[in-house]
Design a protein around this motif. Structure first.
Motif, short mmCIF file in Angstrom:
data_model
loop_
_atom_site.label_atom_id
_atom_site.label_comp_id
_atom_site.label_asym_id
_atom_site.label_seq_id
_atom_site.Cartn_x
_atom_site.Cartn_y
_atom_site.Cartn_z
N THR A 7 61.85 -46.20 -3.67
CA THR A 7 62.54 -44.94 -3.47
C THR A 7 62.09 -44.32 -2.15
OG1 THR A 7 62.64 -44.55 -5.86
CG2 THR A 7 62.99 -42.64 -4.43
N ALA A 8 63.00 -44.11 -1.24
CA ALA A 8 62.67 -43.50 0.05
C ALA A 8 62.78 -41.99 -0.07
CB ALA A 8 63.62 -44.01 1.13
N ASN A 9 61.77 -41.29 0.39
CA ASN A 9 61.79 -39.83 0.35
C ASN A 9 62.60 -39.28 1.52
OD1 ASN A 9 60.15 -39.38 -1.95
ND2 ASN A 9 58.34 -39.89 -0.73
N PRO A 10 63.37 -38.21 1.28
CA PRO A 10 64.12 -37.61 2.38
C PRO A 10 63.18 -36.88 3.34
CG PRO A 10 64.30 -36.26 0.41
CD PRO A 10 63.57 -37.50 0.01
N GLY A 11 63.62 -36.67 4.55
CA GLY A 11 62.80 -35.92 5.50
C GLY A 11 63.21 -36.23 6.93
N ARG A 12 63.01 -35.27 7.80
CA ARG A 12 63.32 -35.41 9.21
C ARG A 12 62.01 -35.52 9.98
NH1 ARG A 12 67.01 -34.40 13.26
NH2 ARG A 12 66.36 -33.05 14.99
N THR A 108 57.91 -21.11 -4.67
CA THR A 108 59.00 -20.31 -4.09
C THR A 108 60.28 -21.08 -3.80
OG1 THR A 108 58.28 -20.74 -1.82
CG2 THR A 108 57.28 -18.84 -2.95
N ASN A 109 60.20 -22.40 -3.78
CA ASN A 109 61.33 -23.25 -3.38
C ASN A 109 61.73 -23.07 -1.93
OD1 ASN A 109 61.92 -24.71 -5.81
ND2 ASN A 109 62.84 -22.86 -6.67
N LEU A 110 60.88 -22.49 -1.11
CA LEU A 110 61.18 -22.33 0.31
C LEU A 110 61.01 -23.66 1.04
CD1 LEU A 110 59.50 -18.91 1.19
CD2 LEU A 110 61.91 -19.38 0.68
N GLY A 111 61.77 -23.82 2.12
CA GLY A 111 61.66 -25.02 2.94
C GLY A 111 60.40 -25.00 3.78
N GLN A 112 59.95 -26.21 4.17
CA GLN A 112 58.72 -26.34 4.96
C GLN A 112 58.97 -27.16 6.22
OE1 GLN A 112 55.09 -27.53 2.51
NE2 GLN A 112 56.77 -28.20 1.21
N ILE A 113 58.37 -26.70 7.31
CA ILE A 113 58.24 -27.50 8.53
C ILE A 113 56.74 -27.69 8.74
CG2 ILE A 113 58.58 -27.60 11.02
CD1 ILE A 113 61.07 -25.88 10.64
N VAL A 114 56.31 -28.93 8.86
CA VAL A 114 54.88 -29.23 8.98
C VAL A 114 54.59 -29.80 10.36
CG1 VAL A 114 52.97 -30.61 8.09
CG2 VAL A 114 54.59 -29.57 6.50
N ILE A 115 53.50 -29.32 10.96
CA ILE A 115 53.07 -29.78 12.28
C ILE A 115 51.64 -30.28 12.13
CG2 ILE A 115 52.81 -29.17 14.71
CD1 ILE A 115 54.55 -26.62 13.97
N PRO A 116 51.46 -31.58 11.85
CA PRO A 116 50.11 -32.11 11.63
C PRO A 116 49.29 -32.12 12.92
CG PRO A 116 51.81 -33.60 10.78
CD PRO A 116 52.48 -32.62 11.67
N LYS A 143 59.75 -30.74 -4.90
CA LYS A 143 59.71 -29.36 -4.41
C LYS A 143 58.63 -29.17 -3.35
CE LYS A 143 60.06 -26.02 -7.43
NZ LYS A 143 59.84 -25.21 -8.66
N VAL A 144 57.60 -30.02 -3.34
CA VAL A 144 56.51 -29.83 -2.37
C VAL A 144 56.65 -30.75 -1.16
CG1 VAL A 144 54.99 -29.16 -4.26
CG2 VAL A 144 54.85 -31.49 -3.35
N LEU A 145 57.69 -31.59 -1.12
CA LEU A 145 57.87 -32.50 0.01
C LEU A 145 58.44 -31.74 1.21
CD1 LEU A 145 57.83 -35.51 0.95
CD2 LEU A 145 60.25 -35.57 0.29
N PRO A 146 57.75 -31.71 2.34
CA PRO A 146 58.27 -31.01 3.52
C PRO A 146 59.62 -31.59 3.97
CG PRO A 146 55.94 -31.45 3.79
CD PRO A 146 56.38 -32.21 2.58
N GLU A 147 60.49 -30.70 4.43
CA GLU A 147 61.80 -31.15 4.89
C GLU A 147 61.75 -31.71 6.31
OE1 GLU A 147 62.46 -28.72 1.41
OE2 GLU A 147 61.23 -28.38 3.20
#
Length: 354
Positions: A7-12, A108-116, A143-147
């Motif tokens: 299963t591939a997780n979605p994400g940009r 919160t169901n809010l979207g996330q942008i992560v900058i490692p 729900k916790v997977l960054p978009e």
């Protein structure tokens, strides 16, 4: 070929040098208008400067992210997020900050942008580990997977060599277990082997020359691959031990993973001959567990769990925690073997098979 499920997780993903410049555009593209920026206290100046460049897109900064995602810190951040009316989350940092962002997204169901800014890899996973009352528990949720994840190699150039090595070995641990966990599959195994190769070759180079741009790029590339592995398959003994150690004694996450990894692999090795053959090729060695231990020495990792100020009598507690709610592992867990494993890890000895 045996049957499998992948299963591939979605994400940009944005990867390269100078990619941070795209943050404002990515925020707008995600439909966010006011984002809460997260960091640890150590990176507050960096995240505040980023907040200033975002202008009205920034709702504020919460800079108190902590190791192991303590529940009380999450509640403080949640209260602040609501008070400033944020409609999105931007996490700048390593595993501690990314964990807090995930905990907020879960609530919160809010979207996330992560900058490692490290090589931990948790930005690629739908996994959250939270600590409460001295116990670290993990959950898996989309729900916790960054978009969106922005990998800007420039942000890792000033990461201290010692921290680079430890966070990189933390990522390697994800990929090593992906090769033999219950959900292992050919696609993830290809990604895992390449991630292990990239990181284990890059980390000693960074230890020798932290300004090596090619090594920094290779390490961040490897971290992305290793994180992807953890995001698509499960975990086994190594992660169970590290979660027990971190939750019980508040040990530093990446250093704990670096120390334990060779010993957990040596324990499991008799049950995974095909994986060990692959690792011998990937690591260019006859003894993969010993090579991982040697890399730890090359990058200046602490000499055993005792160097992290874990009490020796805590070994029995960690064994109990590991057996009470065990993760699946190719080699079944037994008290004597786990005790000997942890004793080797505690004293900083080379890994041995028990």
């Amino acid at each position: 070929m045996h049957s499998f499920t992948y299963t591939a997780n979605p994400g940009r993903i944005l990867f390269g040098f100078g990619k941070l410049e795209a943050l404002g555009e990515e925020i707008r593209a995600a439909g966010m208008t006011r984002v809460l920026l997260l960091s640890t206290p150590q990176q507050v100046d960096q995240v505040q400067a980023l907040s200033d460049t975002l202008g009205d897109l920034s709702a504020g900064v919460f800079s108190d992210a902590r190791m192991h995602t303590p529940a009380e810190v999450t509640e403080q951040a949640l209260k602040y997020l609501k008070s400033v009316g944020a409609d999105g989350i931007v996490s700048l940092g390593g595993g501690s900050t990314i964990g807090l962002g995930k905990a907020l997204a879960l609530r919160t169901n809010l979207g996330q942008i992560v900058i490692p800014t490290t090589y931990a890899g948790s930005e690629m996973t739908p996994i959250l580990g939270e600590t409460a009352d001295g116990v670290k528990r993990t959950l898996r949720s989309e729900k916790v997977l960054p978009e969106t994840v922005i990998y800007d190699v420039d942000l890792t150039m000033t990461l201290p060599a010692a921290m680079s090595g430890l966070s990189g070995m933390n990522a390697v641990a994800h990929a090593i277990e992906a090769l033999y966990c219950r959900e292992a599959n050919p696609v993830t195994s290809l990604i895992a082997a390449e991630g292990v190769r990239a990181l284990t070759e890059a980390l000693p180079r960074i230890a020798k020359d932290p300004a090596d741009r090619a090594a920094r790029s290779d390490a961040l590339y490897g971290a992305w691959l290793c994180g992807t592995c953890l995001g698509t398959v499960g975990m086994a003994l190594h992660h169970k031990l590290c979660h027990a150690l971190g939750g019980a004694f508040d040990l530093p996450h990446a250093a704990t993973h670096t120390i334990v990894l060779p010993h957990a692999l040596a324990y499991t090795a008799p049950a995974i001959p095909e994986v060990m053959a692959r690792l011998r090729e990937t690591l260019n060695t006859d003894d993969p567990a010993r090579r991982l231990y040697e890399i730890g020495c090359e990058i200046g990792a602490p000499e055993g769990l005792k160097a992290l100020e874990m009490p020796e009598e805590g070994i029995a507690r960690v064994v109990d925690l590991s057996l009470e709610n065990p993760y699946w592992n190719p080699r079944p867990l037994d008290r004597e073997g786990l005790t000997l494993l942890l004793e080797d890890a505690f004293h900083g000895r080379p890994p041995s098979q028990h």
